[in-house]
Design a protein around this motif. Structure first.
Motif, PDB file in Angstrom:
ATOM      1  N   LEU A 109     101.077  14.577  22.405  1.00 10.76           N
ATOM      2  CA  LEU A 109      99.982  15.309  21.770  1.00 10.76           C
ATOM      3  C   LEU A 109      98.616  14.697  22.088  1.00 10.76           C
ATOM      4  O   LEU A 109      97.586  15.232  21.694  1.00 10.76           O
ATOM      5  N   GLY A 110      98.607  13.559  22.771  1.00 10.44           N
ATOM      6  CA  GLY A 110      97.354  12.929  23.184  1.00 10.44           C
ATOM      7  C   GLY A 110      96.807  11.892  22.226  1.00 10.44           C
ATOM      8  O   GLY A 110      95.735  11.337  22.464  1.00 10.44           O
ATOM      9  N   ASP A 111      97.546  11.601  21.139  1.00  9.74           N
ATOM     10  CA  ASP A 111      97.086  10.615  20.159  1.00  9.74           C
ATOM     11  C   ASP A 111      97.696   9.260  20.532  1.00  9.74           C
ATOM     12  O   ASP A 111      98.661   8.788  19.915  1.00  9.74           O
ATOM     13  N   LEU A 112      97.122   8.615  21.530  1.00  4.04           N
ATOM     14  CA  LEU A 112      97.705   7.383  22.074  1.00  4.04           C
ATOM     15  C   LEU A 112      97.558   6.212  21.106  1.00  4.04           C
ATOM     16  O   LEU A 112      98.446   5.352  21.034  1.00  4.04           O
ATOM     17  N   LYS A 113      96.461   6.160  20.344  1.00 10.08           N
ATOM     18  CA  LYS A 113      96.272   5.067  19.399  1.00 10.08           C
ATOM     19  C   LYS A 113      97.334   5.094  18.304  1.00 10.08           C
ATOM     20  O   LYS A 113      97.908   4.064  17.951  1.00 10.08           O
ATOM     21  N   SER A 114      97.595   6.270  17.758  1.00  7.44           N
ATOM     22  CA  SER A 114      98.620   6.378  16.708  1.00  7.44           C
ATOM     23  C   SER A 114     100.003   6.081  17.268  1.00  7.44           C
ATOM     24  O   SER A 114     100.836   5.465  16.588  1.00  7.44           O
TER      25      SER A 114
END
Length: 251
Positions: A109-114
């Motif tokens: 989904l593109g939420d690499l930090k999470s």
């Protein structure tokens, strides 16, 4: 323990199921208790089955929601998969497969930090770390964080884990990077606990050829032939053995 069914596009498809034991209840003066008689219920018995740990009801239902999430991922419904995995982790916060899968969904989904936070959390609480380390390594490499990715890779190479199927994914990835020495290590770790998976012996033979280990490659192909059942696979392995023999004769 999970049984590896197939691998394609860097996704491992495994089968794991719950074996249930039902005990006869016996009445005594103090109330109901378990008796000695019991029935074992196993809907998918297999000769390669190995018993895993005892799980409670919450983890059982966490497995159920994880399975639904896997279907959602294959169907491209990532947001729905994320919600299902939230439900799974609400029931069993330390359930490693759901932690790992949700981190993968977050990455997609593109939420690499999470995703990274979830990998770090999983590595703190989970007993089985191979899938977490493997996918965390991929995330770091994707971001160009080479030094950190290499440190994770060192942990993977040193890890002694009996959950075998993730080793095969690591081997496939190493082969694609032409890192044949690492691929050899991963494949041997995989085959230590999953000796029946003939395709892995074929891949090991390819790696051994790249490393100049032709005699070992012949032995690996012979094992691939032993464990294969389809004519298509057997013909392939025989052809490769003939090619190796001819190569050694010319050499």
């Amino acid at each position: 323990m999970p049984v590896l069914l197939d691998i394609s596009d860097n996704v491992a498809v495994t089968s794991d199921h719950v074996r249930t034991l039902m005990y006869e209840t016996v009445e005594d003066l103090e109330g109901a208790m378990f008796g000695r008689n019991r029935i074992k219920i196993d809907y998918f018995p297999d000769k390669y089955d190995r018993g895993g740990k005892i799980i409670d009801q919450d983890e059982f239902f966490a497995m159920f929601y994880r399975n639904l999430a896997a279907d959602a991922i294959f169907g491209g419904k990532l947001d729905y998969a994320y919600r299902l995995l939230n439900k799974s982790l609400t029931l069993a916060p330390d359930y490693e497969p759901a932690i790992n899968m949700q981190a993968v969904v977050l990455r997609k989904l593109g939420d690499l930090k999470s995703a990274e936070k979830l990998y770090r959390y999983g590595l703190e609480v989970a007993d089985n770390k191979i899938s977490l380390l493997s996918n965390y390594h991929f995330l770091l490499r994707l971001q160009g964080r080479t030094e950190q990715a290499n440190r994770i890779k060192e942990q993977l190479l040193e890890l002694d884990d009996q959950s075998p199927y993730a080793w095969y994914l690591q081997a496939v990835d190493a082969m694609s990077q032409q890192d044949y020495q690492s691929a050899k290590i991963y494949l041997n770790k995989f085959l230590k606990n999953t000796h029946y998976f003939h395709k892995a012996y074929y891949d090991l033979a390819k790696v051994q050829v790249k490393l100049g280990e032709h005699e070992l490659a012949e032995k690996s192909l012979a094992l691939a032939l032993t464990y294969s059942s389809s004519n298509k696979d057997q013909n392939l392995y025989k052809a490769k053995m003939d090619w190796l023999t001819a190569y050694e004769y010319k050499d």
